[in-house]
Design a protein around this motif. Structure first.
Motif, PDB file in Angstrom:
ATOM      1  N   LEU A 128       0.877  -1.164   0.000  1.00 43.18           N
ATOM      2  CA  LEU A 128       0.000   0.000   0.000  1.00 43.18           C
ATOM      3  C   LEU A 128       0.913   1.211   0.000  1.00 43.18           C
ATOM      4  O   LEU A 128       1.944   1.216   0.673  1.00 43.18           O
ATOM      5  CB  LEU A 128      -0.868   0.049   1.264  1.00 43.18           C
ATOM      6  N   ALA A 129       0.543   2.231  -0.727  1.00 47.79           N
ATOM      7  CA  ALA A 129       1.366   3.437  -0.786  1.00 47.79           C
ATOM      8  C   ALA A 129       0.565   4.637  -0.306  1.00 47.79           C
ATOM      9  O   ALA A 129      -0.587   4.818  -0.700  1.00 47.79           O
ATOM     10  CB  ALA A 129       1.854   3.671  -2.210  1.00 47.79           C
ATOM     11  N   PHE A 130       1.204   5.423   0.546  1.00 47.50           N
ATOM     12  CA  PHE A 130       0.618   6.658   1.045  1.00 47.50           C
ATOM     13  C   PHE A 130       1.480   7.815   0.550  1.00 47.50           C
ATOM     14  O   PHE A 130       2.691   7.821   0.761  1.00 47.50           O
ATOM     15  CB  PHE A 130       0.584   6.675   2.576  1.00 47.50           C
ATOM     16  N   ARG A 131       0.857   8.785  -0.120  1.00 43.10           N
ATOM     17  CA  ARG A 131       1.587   9.959  -0.608  1.00 43.10           C
ATOM     18  C   ARG A 131       1.496  11.059   0.425  1.00 43.10           C
ATOM     19  O   ARG A 131       0.418  11.410   0.889  1.00 43.10           O
ATOM     20  CB  ARG A 131       1.021  10.454  -1.930  1.00 43.10           C
ATOM     21  N   LEU A 132       2.660  11.601   0.782  1.00 46.39           N
ATOM     22  CA  LEU A 132       2.732  12.745   1.676  1.00 46.39           C
ATOM     23  C   LEU A 132       2.985  13.970   0.822  1.00 46.39           C
ATOM     24  O   LEU A 132       3.682  13.895  -0.199  1.00 46.39           O
ATOM     25  CB  LEU A 132       3.842  12.557   2.713  1.00 46.39           C
ATOM     26  N   GLU A 133       2.435  15.097   1.218  1.00 49.65           N
ATOM     27  CA  GLU A 133       2.487  16.285   0.367  1.00 49.65           C
ATOM     28  C   GLU A 133       3.456  17.356   0.841  1.00 49.65           C
ATOM     29  O   GLU A 133       3.870  18.188   0.048  1.00 49.65           O
ATOM     30  CB  GLU A 133       1.079  16.899   0.242  1.00 49.65           C
ATOM     31  N   THR A 134       3.807  17.369   2.128  1.00 48.54           N
ATOM     32  CA  THR A 134       4.633  18.466   2.632  1.00 48.54           C
ATOM     33  C   THR A 134       5.854  17.946   3.382  1.00 48.54           C
ATOM     34  O   THR A 134       5.858  16.823   3.897  1.00 48.54           O
ATOM     35  CB  THR A 134       3.833  19.366   3.593  1.00 48.54           C
ATOM     36  N   ALA A 135       6.868  18.815   3.469  1.00 49.94           N
ATOM     37  CA  ALA A 135       8.066  18.473   4.231  1.00 49.94           C
ATOM     38  C   ALA A 135       7.711  18.229   5.698  1.00 49.94           C
ATOM     39  O   ALA A 135       8.292  17.351   6.339  1.00 49.94           O
ATOM     40  CB  ALA A 135       9.098  19.590   4.099  1.00 49.94           C
ATOM     41  N   ALA A 136       6.755  18.965   6.232  1.00 51.04           N
ATOM     42  CA  ALA A 136       6.356  18.785   7.632  1.00 51.04           C
ATOM     43  C   ALA A 136       5.766  17.395   7.857  1.00 51.04           C
ATOM     44  O   ALA A 136       6.063  16.748   8.869  1.00 51.04           O
ATOM     45  CB  ALA A 136       5.348  19.866   8.040  1.00 51.04           C
ATOM     46  N   GLU A 137       4.937  16.927   6.912  1.00 51.46           N
ATOM     47  CA  GLU A 137       4.383  15.572   7.027  1.00 51.46           C
ATOM     48  C   GLU A 137       5.500  14.532   6.995  1.00 51.46           C
ATOM     49  O   GLU A 137       5.478  13.554   7.744  1.00 51.46           O
ATOM     50  CB  GLU A 137       3.409  15.269   5.885  1.00 51.46           C
ATOM     51  N   TRP A 138       6.473  14.725   6.109  1.00 47.09           N
ATOM     52  CA  TRP A 138       7.586  13.783   5.958  1.00 47.09           C
ATOM     53  C   TRP A 138       8.418  13.731   7.234  1.00 47.09           C
ATOM     54  O   TRP A 138       8.750  12.661   7.731  1.00 47.09           O
ATOM     55  CB  TRP A 138       8.436  14.179   4.762  1.00 47.09           C
ATOM     56  N   GLY A 147       4.911 -10.416   3.793  1.00 48.02           N
ATOM     57  CA  GLY A 147       4.021 -10.219   2.652  1.00 48.02           C
ATOM     58  C   GLY A 147       3.246  -8.921   2.654  1.00 48.02           C
ATOM     59  O   GLY A 147       2.460  -8.679   1.749  1.00 48.02           O
ATOM     60  N   VAL A 148       3.436  -8.056   3.664  1.00 49.95           N
ATOM     61  CA  VAL A 148       2.716  -6.789   3.726  1.00 49.95           C
ATOM     62  C   VAL A 148       3.737  -5.656   3.821  1.00 49.95           C
ATOM     63  O   VAL A 148       4.411  -5.503   4.829  1.00 49.95           O
ATOM     64  CB  VAL A 148       1.745  -6.722   4.926  1.00 49.95           C
ATOM     65  N   VAL A 149       3.850  -4.874   2.751  1.00 55.08           N
ATOM     66  CA  VAL A 149       4.793  -3.767   2.701  1.00 55.08           C
ATOM     67  C   VAL A 149       4.003  -2.467   2.574  1.00 55.08           C
ATOM     68  O   VAL A 149       3.023  -2.394   1.830  1.00 55.08           O
ATOM     69  CB  VAL A 149       5.760  -3.920   1.506  1.00 55.08           C
ATOM     70  N   ILE A 150       4.445  -1.459   3.321  1.00 58.92           N
ATOM     71  CA  ILE A 150       3.831  -0.138   3.271  1.00 58.92           C
ATOM     72  C   ILE A 150       4.848   0.834   2.701  1.00 58.92           C
ATOM     73  O   ILE A 150       5.992   0.882   3.147  1.00 58.92           O
ATOM     74  CB  ILE A 150       3.397   0.336   4.677  1.00 58.92           C
ATOM     75  N   GLU A 151       4.428   1.592   1.690  1.00 58.85           N
ATOM     76  CA  GLU A 151       5.293   2.596   1.070  1.00 58.85           C
ATOM     77  C   GLU A 151       4.781   3.982   1.439  1.00 58.85           C
ATOM     78  O   GLU A 151       3.580   4.233   1.445  1.00 58.85           O
ATOM     79  CB  GLU A 151       5.269   2.444  -0.445  1.00 58.85           C
ATOM     80  N   PHE A 152       5.721   4.869   1.735  1.00 58.61           N
ATOM     81  CA  PHE A 152       5.426   6.284   1.891  1.00 58.61           C
ATOM     82  C   PHE A 152       6.232   6.991   0.810  1.00 58.61           C
ATOM     83  O   PHE A 152       7.419   6.708   0.625  1.00 58.61           O
ATOM     84  CB  PHE A 152       5.852   6.786   3.276  1.00 58.61           C
TER      85      PHE A 152
END
Length: 132
Positions: A70-80, A118-123
């Motif tokens: 599953l991939a979650f997109r972060l939008e800001t440097a603060a979130e990262w 078997g469960v990988v999380i992408e940011f």
């Protein structure tokens, strides 16, 4: 059309819930009273991830269907930075990778967390936001 939600069936939904709430930053919310235990986790006010308790023993095999990640997109440097600030103290290991710029698409930074076998999380975030 847009992705409505993803479902992960796991023998330990509480550990998965802790990861997604404490590390990934989702929030636990209302869930209908199904006959099997689980959690609904919300992202931006929507139930985006359903965790369901496995009711049968895991079966392994070379061609067993699975969700790769599953991939979650972060939008800001603060979130990262907030994500990194939760991963490191929690002792959650990760691998990082860069996606080079491709045409008009900017370069990106990725972090991959192996949540369970078997469960990988992408940011993922635009590389310029991931730079300190």
């Amino acid at each position: 059309m847009q992705l409505d939600h993803a479902t992960i069936v796991t023998g330990d939904p509480d550990t998965a819930r802790r990861f997604f709430v404490d590390i990934a930053g989702l929030t636990e919310g209302a869930r209908p009273p199904f006959s099997v235990d689980g959690h609904w986790l919300y992202l931006n006010g929507r139930p985006a991830l359903h965790l369901i308790a496995a009711t049968a023993p895991a079966v392994s095999g070379p061609a067993a269907p699975r969700i790769d990640h599953l991939a979650f997109r972060l939008e800001t440097a603060a979130e990262w930075q907030a994500l990194l600030g939760r991963l490191d103290p929690a002792g959650v290991g990760y691998q990082s990778a860069r996606v080079p710029q491709m045409g008009v698409h900017p370069a990106e930074q990725q972090l991959f967390v192996a949540l369970a076998p078997g469960v990988v999380i992408e940011f993922v975030i635009a590389l310029h936001h991931a730079q300190p």
